[in-house]
Scaffold this motif. Structure first.
Motif, short mmCIF file in Angstrom:
data_model
loop_
_atom_site.label_atom_id
_atom_site.label_comp_id
_atom_site.label_asym_id
_atom_site.label_seq_id
_atom_site.Cartn_x
_atom_site.Cartn_y
_atom_site.Cartn_z
N THR A 89 1.89 27.31 40.44
CA THR A 89 2.40 25.53 40.27
C THR A 89 2.65 25.29 41.37
O THR A 89 2.22 24.34 41.81
CB THR A 89 2.90 25.92 38.51
OG1 THR A 89 3.94 26.16 39.06
CG2 THR A 89 2.14 25.64 37.27
N SER A 93 0.58 22.04 43.60
CA SER A 93 1.31 20.90 44.01
C SER A 93 2.57 20.14 45.36
O SER A 93 3.28 19.92 45.33
CB SER A 93 2.67 20.85 42.88
OG SER A 93 3.20 21.65 42.82
N ARG A 187 -1.13 12.33 31.96
CA ARG A 187 0.44 12.05 33.16
C ARG A 187 0.96 10.45 32.80
O ARG A 187 1.86 9.65 33.11
CB ARG A 187 0.05 12.12 34.33
CG ARG A 187 1.59 12.80 34.74
CD ARG A 187 0.74 12.89 36.37
NE ARG A 187 0.72 14.59 36.83
CZ ARG A 187 -0.13 15.04 37.96
NH1 ARG A 187 -0.64 14.30 38.68
NH2 ARG A 187 0.08 16.28 38.01
N GLU A 192 5.93 14.85 33.04
CA GLU A 192 4.85 16.42 33.36
C GLU A 192 4.76 17.73 33.09
O GLU A 192 3.90 18.44 32.95
CB GLU A 192 5.51 16.61 34.98
CG GLU A 192 5.38 15.57 36.10
CD GLU A 192 4.07 15.10 37.09
OE1 GLU A 192 2.89 16.46 36.24
OE2 GLU A 192 4.39 14.30 37.37
N ILE A 193 6.32 18.54 32.53
CA ILE A 193 6.10 19.09 31.34
C ILE A 193 4.85 18.77 30.85
O ILE A 193 4.48 20.18 30.16
CB ILE A 193 7.56 19.52 31.53
CG1 ILE A 193 8.72 19.85 32.67
CG2 ILE A 193 7.65 21.24 30.12
CD1 ILE A 193 7.65 21.21 33.51
N PHE A 196 1.65 19.70 31.17
CA PHE A 196 1.77 21.21 32.10
C PHE A 196 1.64 21.79 30.57
O PHE A 196 0.50 22.95 30.16
CB PHE A 196 3.00 21.68 33.01
CG PHE A 196 2.25 22.87 33.42
CD1 PHE A 196 1.37 23.09 33.71
CD2 PHE A 196 2.82 24.35 32.78
CE1 PHE A 196 0.88 24.22 34.37
CE2 PHE A 196 2.86 25.16 33.00
CZ PHE A 196 1.55 25.70 34.12
N PRO A 294 2.02 16.56 40.56
CA PRO A 294 3.43 15.66 39.38
C PRO A 294 4.59 16.08 40.54
O PRO A 294 5.09 16.74 41.60
CB PRO A 294 3.20 17.34 39.08
CG PRO A 294 2.74 18.03 39.81
CD PRO A 294 1.33 17.83 40.94
N SER A 295 5.53 15.49 40.24
CA SER A 295 7.43 15.79 40.09
C SER A 295 7.75 16.61 39.42
O SER A 295 7.62 15.88 38.65
CB SER A 295 7.95 14.08 40.36
OG SER A 295 7.13 13.22 41.18
N TRP A 296 7.91 17.55 39.61
CA TRP A 296 8.30 19.12 38.62
C TRP A 296 9.59 18.34 38.51
O TRP A 296 10.96 18.23 39.28
CB TRP A 296 8.56 19.67 38.78
CG TRP A 296 6.78 19.93 39.12
CD1 TRP A 296 5.80 20.80 40.25
CD2 TRP A 296 5.56 20.35 37.64
NE1 TRP A 296 4.79 20.79 39.82
CE2 TRP A 296 4.92 21.04 38.61
CE3 TRP A 296 6.03 20.09 36.60
CZ2 TRP A 296 3.00 21.22 37.95
CZ3 TRP A 296 4.88 20.53 35.87
CH2 TRP A 296 3.66 21.23 36.79
N PHE A 300 12.57 23.35 36.06
CA PHE A 300 10.81 24.21 36.12
C PHE A 300 11.19 24.05 37.65
O PHE A 300 10.31 25.64 38.36
CB PHE A 300 10.18 23.13 35.73
CG PHE A 300 8.49 23.73 36.10
CD1 PHE A 300 8.09 24.63 34.66
CD2 PHE A 300 7.16 23.16 36.76
CE1 PHE A 300 7.00 24.99 35.03
CE2 PHE A 300 6.04 24.05 36.61
CZ PHE A 300 6.30 24.76 35.71
N ARG A 301 11.39 23.80 38.64
CA ARG A 301 11.46 23.84 40.35
C ARG A 301 12.21 25.74 40.47
O ARG A 301 11.88 26.24 40.86
CB ARG A 301 11.82 23.29 40.86
CG ARG A 301 10.84 21.63 41.36
CD ARG A 301 11.33 20.18 42.08
NE ARG A 301 10.90 19.51 42.32
CZ ARG A 301 12.19 18.29 42.49
NH1 ARG A 301 12.74 18.59 43.25
NH2 ARG A 301 11.73 17.04 41.75
N GLN A 304 9.69 28.30 39.78
CA GLN A 304 9.02 27.89 40.56
C GLN A 304 9.55 28.80 41.40
O GLN A 304 8.70 29.60 42.36
CB GLN A 304 8.06 26.93 40.84
CG GLN A 304 8.00 25.69 39.49
CD GLN A 304 7.25 24.24 40.22
OE1 GLN A 304 7.92 24.50 41.22
NE2 GLN A 304 5.87 24.14 39.83
#
Lengths: 546, 267
Positions: A89, A93, A187, A192-193, A196, A294-296, A300-301, A304
């Protein structure tokens, strides 16, 4: 009804003849070893060895052994896939053009054999231990890294790391196969989440499930890593069973529970595999457009980052561990020089195996892509089920098939046997890669060429160039995997000849040395180049579709 | 934001009926729903939008026409927040949503969007597609609005069907229903009637016309604005009260006397 012209009849008969030869080749080379093993087993059972049937039931200590093997493979696959999805992911992105351009390069690391990665992790653990011992406050922890990288935990850790590049690549494929407009429609109304979790993941699920299944099967059938860490698994027991009795039928029956589980995994994930190969995202048009970035959310970042960190760790430890272990370029060259016969033999085997796989893969992928529904229903299991057979059993099957009187006996014991082992193991994968490429091509291109009354030119100037990226990728992957093939080759290598893998694996049991690290580095470099070629072909056709 | 707008749309329902749709639109048009100012966007070396500006009043319907590749869809996607402009600003209801250092998520812009390829979520039923587009509403309100949308868009009995079992016309109607589901203040439509045969296209056009022009608060709020991107002049004229043409990355006014929004925005 209009009767076909003479030229058309001739062309159709040539086409059918070529397909027939390829299908026969598939039956003999890919399915032949397992079929021979099955026939041999039935014969043995019928002539008074019915008691051998009990071997098919994992009683005594084989039950826990099987359970342990399933747990190791399942756990490793799950963790690798989870980390893979997170990293994928992030890569899908990424805003930096460099990362976006090179995101598929991670797949080049996928074919590097797990036992080479085990060596790299051993070297890294030893290095970490030495560093800790130099710090007085941490001296008591100096044994910790080596203790973690041993036994079951070491096996699981190395398998997770070894399968991570493949997990990231497959997850990337699954996520990017979700049509862009479907994601963007989500979206517009949700964050975003939620998009997803409710749109991307469900639509990517069949392919992710197939990826998990593939990783599970790889882990279940691999014994190279657990053996290095003295962690007994069922796949090794199959090898030991054959080694002890030299009875192919016993080996097959002994392996039956393992095969049953692997086949179940193949059949359960078959839908995902078929959908992955037939995904509209492979085709021309809007599906190849990528969704806007997307802007997570920060949480979540952070997750990642864990996935990316694991991937970076994998690359750094693999390359760093091998380079540090090898010592210098001179030592690497010396190690390669000392194993020159094996290097040349291995390269020859890999090249011939790759070339032999291509016509089989092209013909079988054509049957899977365009054949009648009934043909596809039969063809699919025949193509993917060989993936569920443990490598040692392929070796045993090859012995059963070819160890006969003239003329088959001429092949047995020759240098062709490792080639046949590689074809039997990797042709299904090559067929799936070519099939995936076929699905990206507009079928009308193939329909159009049928109108051209120059059959030879149609093949050389249209069909082959269209299929070329898929064939190159399939050939490169087969080449890379053959370089590292061990399980089947170990049983069928001709007397006095060994592959580089066999030499490395023998060395590995005596611990890490400059020589083995140098050979592993050379092997990893060769595999990386082949992997990069496959990824380059893949990326080329992806760009070409835009 | 979308849910809140939906609630306020329902609260105003009675008074809106009393005012009458046309009167409400006339009053609402004095407010700028959307202001796009000097937006620029390049794809590679090619400049798609070169200082594009426009304004859309509350309750107004605007069509954007242009040749293929002229940047119509890109402009719509920038308004929706699916693309980021290289320069310029976008404001909705007086709040900057895109601009230097700012890019509000699409879901926070109070918009509904009909995509060119419909883009229905294939793993959800028709009703689930509509429900997913209504975040923040309680279960009863979602059920009521789903029934209303299905009834008005002639989708009764199709709530449990999956998109791949629908006809082309039904897919387009579900796409419109889903865009209307959150009760958006700004409805964006990207080539909403492509891939339809002439007869079905006319049928759909009449339905879209009826829904968009009625604005009685039940499906579309009286002060909701609509932007339709199309290459088809007939669609533009029938769905919009003002037509803008995108040429060389800039918007030119096509129908005189309706508004001076383009010039105002540039000023």
């Amino acid at each position: 009804m209009i009767a076909p012209s003479g030229a058309l009849r001739f062309r159709l008969s040539v086409k059918h003849a070529i397909s027939g030869v390829a299908v026969l080749g598939w039956l003999a080379l890919v399915l032949g070893p397992v079929a021979a093993l099955a026939v041999e087993t039935v014969q043995r059972l019928l002539v008074g060895h019915r008691d051998w049937l009990a071997l098919a039931v994992p009683t005594g200590n084989r039950g826990p052994l099987l359970g342990r093997s399933v747990a190791l493979a399942g756990g490793s696959a799950l963790v690798a896939l989870l980390l893979g999805v997170l990293a994928a992911t992030a890569l899908a992105s990424a805003r930096r053009p460099l990362v976006r351009r090179w995101r598929w390069a991670v797949l080049a690391f996928a074919p590097i054999p797990p036992y080479i990665q085990a060596l790299a992790w051993d070297t890294a653990a030893a290095g970490a231990g030495r560093t800790l011992s130099r710090v007085p406050a941490l001296e008591s922890f100096s044994n910790l890294p080596s203790r973690v990288i041993e036994g079951g935990s070491g096996s699981a850790w190395v398998l997770v790391m070894a399968y991570l590049p493949l997990a990231v690549g497959l997850a990337l494929l699954a996520i990017e196969s979700v049509p862009a407009d479907v994601v963007e429609a989500g979206r517009v109304v949700r964050g975003e989440i939620v998009v997803f979790g409710r749109i991307v993941l469900p639509l990517a699920a069949p392919m992710l499930f197939a990826a998990g299944g593939l990783l599970f099967i790889l882990g279940l059938l691999d014994y190279s890593v657990p053996t290095l860490y003295q962690f007994p698994v069922y796949a090794l027991a199959v090898f030991a069973e054959f080694d002890a009795y030299h009875q192919p039928a016993r080996a097959l029956l002994y392996a039956a529970p393992l095969i049953a589980i692997a086949m179940m995994a193949v059949l359960v994930t078959q839908t995902g595999l078929r959908r992955a190969a037939a995904s509209p995202a492979w085709r021309l048009g809007e599906a190849t457009r990528r969704a806007s970035l997307p802007s997570w959310p920060i949480a979540f970042r952070a997750a990642q980052a864990v996935g990316l960190l694991a991937l970076a760790l994998h690359v750094v430890v693999l390359l760093g561990g091998l380079v540090a272990g090898a010592g210098s370029v001179r030592l690497v060259l010396a190690a390669v020089g000392s194993a020159w016969d094996e290097v040349v033999f291995t390269l020859g085997v890999a090249v011939v195996a790759a070339l032999l796989c291509l016509p089989l893969a092209a013909a079988v992928s054509a049957a899977l892509a365009g054949g009648r529904t009934s043909v596809r229903a039969i063809a699919w299991p025949l193509v993917i089920l060989p993936l569920a057979v443990p490598a040692p059993l392929i070796g045993v099957g090859l012995i059963t098939l070819w160890n006969r009187s003239w003329p088959l006996g001429e092949v047995y014991g020759s240098e062709a046997m490792p080639v046949l082992a590689a074809v039997a193991r990797f042709a299904p994968l090559a067929a799936l890669i070519v099939l995936a490429h076929r699905r990206r091509l507009d079928p009308l291109l193939f329909d159009a060429v049928q109108l051209v009354d120059r059959p030879v030119a149609a093949i050389w100037q249209v069909r082959l160039p269209l299929l070329a990226p898929g064939l190159i990728a399939a050939g490169a992957v087969t080449f890379a995997l053959t370089l590292g093939e061990l399980g089947a080759t170990l049983l069928v290598a001709p007397p006095g000849r060994g592959t580089l893998t066999m030499r490395i694996y023998n060395y590995l049991h005596y611990g890490s040395t400059d020589a083995v690290a140098g050979l592993c580095l050379a092997m990893a470099a060769g595999t990386l180049v082949a992997g990069a070629l496959a990824v380059g072909a893949l990326s080329g056709w992806r760009r070409g579709m835009r | 934001m979308a849910a809140g707008d939906e609630m306020s749309g329902e609260r105003n329902h009675d008074s809106n009926n009393a005012l009458g749709a046309r009167e409400a639109i006339a009053r609402a048009s004095t407010i700028h729903r959307l202001v796009v100012r000097d937006v620029e966007k390049s794809l590679g070396a090619r400049k798609i939008l070169a200082g594009t500006s426009m304004q859309v009043g509350a309750g107004e319907s605007v069509a954007i026409r242009g040749r293929s590749g002229s940047g119509k869809t890109t402009l719509l996607r920038i308004i929706a927040g699916l693309e980021t402009p290289d320069a310029g600003t976008v404001a909705i209801d007086g709040h900057a949503v895109s601009g230097p250092g700012r890019a509000d998520a699409p879901s926070r812009r109070g918009i509904g969007m009909v995509f060119q390829g419909s883009a229905l979520w294939p793993h959800m039923t028709v009703a689930a597609n509509l429900r997913f587009a209504m975040p923040g509403l309680d279960r009863a309100a979602v059920a009521a609005r789903t029934s209303t949308l299905l009834a008005h868009l002639e989708l009764d009995g199709l709530g449990d069907r999956y998109p791949d079992t629908l006809s082309g016309g039904e897919v387009h109607r579900v796409a419109l229903a889903r865009a209307l589901a959150p009760g958006p203040q700004l409805l964006l439509m990207d080539e909403p009637l492509t891939h339809l045969d002439a007869e079905l296209r006319e049928e759909m056009l009449q339905l879209f016309e009826r829904i968009i022009q009625r604005r009685d608060g039940e499906l579309v709020a009286p002060d909701a604005s609509v932007i339709v991107v199309t290459h088809d002049p007939v669609v533009a004229e029938r769905l919009a009260s003002r037509v803008l043409v995108l040429m060389n990355g800039r918007l030119e006014q096509d129908v005189p006397g309706q508004s001076t929004s383009v010039e105002e925005a540039r000023g």
